[in-house]
Design an enzyme around this catalytic site. Structure first.
Site, PDB file in Angstrom:
ATOM      1  N   GLU A 106       0.645   3.411  -4.966  1.00  0.00           N
ATOM      2  CA  GLU A 106      -0.076   3.394  -6.236  1.00  0.00           C
ATOM      3  C   GLU A 106      -1.456   4.025  -6.063  1.00  0.00           C
ATOM      4  OE1 GLU A 106       1.416  -0.581  -8.575  1.00  0.00           O
ATOM      5  OE2 GLU A 106      -0.026  -0.901  -6.955  1.00  0.00           O
ATOM      6  N   CYS A 107      -1.759   5.035  -6.841  1.00  0.00           N
ATOM      7  CA  CYS A 107      -3.088   5.613  -6.974  1.00  0.00           C
ATOM      8  C   CYS A 107      -3.674   6.018  -5.613  1.00  0.00           C
ATOM      9  CB  CYS A 107      -3.998   4.637  -7.723  1.00  0.00           C
ATOM     10  SG  CYS A 107      -5.425   5.446  -8.499  1.00  0.00           S
TER      11      CYS A 107
END
Length: 474
Positions: A339-340
């Site tokens: 994630e990210c």
């Protein structure tokens, strides 16, 4: 002081602001620490989506913080989560976000006010009183009557200029409204917890003693706020019915696969509920770091959360052995969810402050840091390609908050995306969720209790990899 063990009594208070930047985070941190220092067992909650403030709230209360997000959870599961995590606490403090009535749309859906309604919790409103006197009464009266089903416990006057200013503010509110002033705070000479592009600094990066800074905030709140009145208001909250819903996944039969999650100064944006959901689904979690040379154990899955890889890009790049090992795990077919910040680490390079650093090299992309947010707010995406984590046709709700963007190199047309963004920016051209082998990586963050298929699917994929690599059949 004896902790409250009565299962039907849940003293609770929502602390809200008129807008972002009103000072509610500093007040929440100080109030949590003041109550904790007074001998109360304080359970902090943060109205999401948020990682940084939640971490600080846990430090302030000396008790882990739980996220409550009406944008990512339905009302009954959200109430059930609150009731479960508030058990045994003397008082629960819920920090809101943005303005009290600000939500996704003109009706205020997913607002702090909506959360307060769901929890049947009184609200203390923090008001930035800079260069304001009598007008404060009009603002308070408007908030008190705007949504009559919100129980406004009182107001906390913030950033006041002196005793004369505080006296004028109090008298105006008492003269024109029926709302209680719960305290008045001076302008702090220096913010004890500095901010930057994504909010507060993390406690891992703050120079000096973060606990000492929180202690000073606690003493300021004890001196300036009516702690007993605030506690009484929290105790006035009515009984909250317990919804008959299951919020956690149940484990399936089979061995416990080892799922590693990187939690260090570079990547540390994890909802505790996401990790708990993986454990409840049957995983054995292993905490890891990208920054040291400690050997990793045998893994059957890997979770790379968000964080600040840009500020530690030099150290991440210097650990070449780790970068190569992570790339090797991806191409060996290990289930990986990134994630990210975790996605940024899996790209070829990361550009920050005029320099470009090599990363793990899984995806032929470079991420570049920008002065303004490149994605901010709730997201909704349709799954267009099957992954170990989602089925085709699933609607995945989450959020994004990133200052980096993808730089499209030659050959990027061959990239495979699992998600088509229905709301939010995503990665490239309204797409997100890059795929490689059994890896899913993107800017989108999910909350496991609002995306209930994610944790069981992750554990199922990790168990299959475990059995495959051990030569066993499922």
């Amino acid at each position: 002081m004896t902790p409250n063990t009565e299962r039907t009594v849940f003293p609770r208070l929502v602390l809200a602001g008129l807008s972002g930047g009103a000072g509610k985070t500093i007040v929440s941190l100080g109030l949590a620490r003041a109550w904790a220092d007074a001998g109360l067992r304080v359970k902090p909650f943060k109205k999401g989506p948020d990682y940084i403030d939640a971490t600080w709230l846990g430090l302030a209360a000396r008790n882990p913080c739980t996220n409550l997000d009406p944008g990512l959870m339905e009302r009954d599961p959200l109430a059930a989560l609150f009731l479960e995590k508030a058990q045994g606490a003397d008082i629960s403090l819920v920090e809101g976000n943005r303005g009290l009535f600000d939500g996704k749309d003109v009706t205020g859906s997913c607002s702090t006010a909506e959360l307060a309604r769901t929890l049947r919790a009184p609200v203390a409103l923090v008001i930035d009183c800079t260069k304001m006197t009598r007008t404060v009464a009009a603002i308070v009266q408007g908030c008190a009557s705007f949504e009559p089903d919100i129980a406004l416990a009182g107001v906390i006057l913030n950033r006041t200029a002196g005793e004369r200013h505080r006296s004028l503010l109090r008298r105006a509110i008492e003269e024109y409204t029926d709302v209680t002033v719960l305290g008045a705070l001076p302008k702090l000479k220096q913010n004890p917890i500095p901010e930057r592009h994504m909010g507060l600094w993390s406690d891992r990066e703050l120079d000096g003693d973060s606990d000492a800074a929180l202690g000073e905030l606690g003493r300021t709140m004890a001196d300036c706020l009516d702690l007993e009145r605030l506690r009484d208001e929290a105790g006035s909250a009515p009984v909250l019915p317990r919804p008959d819903v299951d919020i956690w996944p149940r484990p399936e039969p089979g061995p416990k696969p080892a799922i590693g999650y990187v939690h260090d100064a570079a990547l540390w944006f994890y909802y505790p509920e996401n990790l708990e959901a993986l454990e409840r689904a049957g995983a054995r979690l292993v905490r890891l770091s990208l920054l040291d040379d400690a050997p990793w154990p045998e893994l059957h899955g890997l979770y790379l959360g968000g964080g600040f890889p840009e500020t530690l890009a030099e150290r991440l790049a210097a650990n070449q052995a780790r970068r190569e090992a992570v790339r090797g795990l991806v191409f060996a077919g290990l289930p990986v969810y990134a994630e990210c910040g975790g996605f940024m680490y899996l790209c070829e390079r990361l550009e920050y402050e005029g320099r470009s650093w090599p990363m793990a090299g899984v995806f032929p992309l470079e991420t570049g840091f920008c002065e303004r947010p490149q994605g901010l707010g709730y997201t909704e995406a349709e799954v267009r390609e099957q992954t170990p984590f989602f089925e085709v046709g699933d609607i995945v709700r989450g959020h994004e908050f990133h200052y980096s963007r993808c730089v499209r190199p030659g050959g990027a047309e061959s990239l495979r995306f699992a998600l088509r963004m229905l709301r939010g920016n995503g990665m490239l051209d309204g797409r997100d969720g890059l795929r490689s082998q059994r890896t899913h990586a993107g800017y989108n963050h999910i909350f496991a209790l609002g995306t209930p298929q994610w944790a069981p699917n992750f554990v199922r994929a990790a168990r299959a990899y475990m059995l495959q690599t051990s030569g066993e059949d499922e």
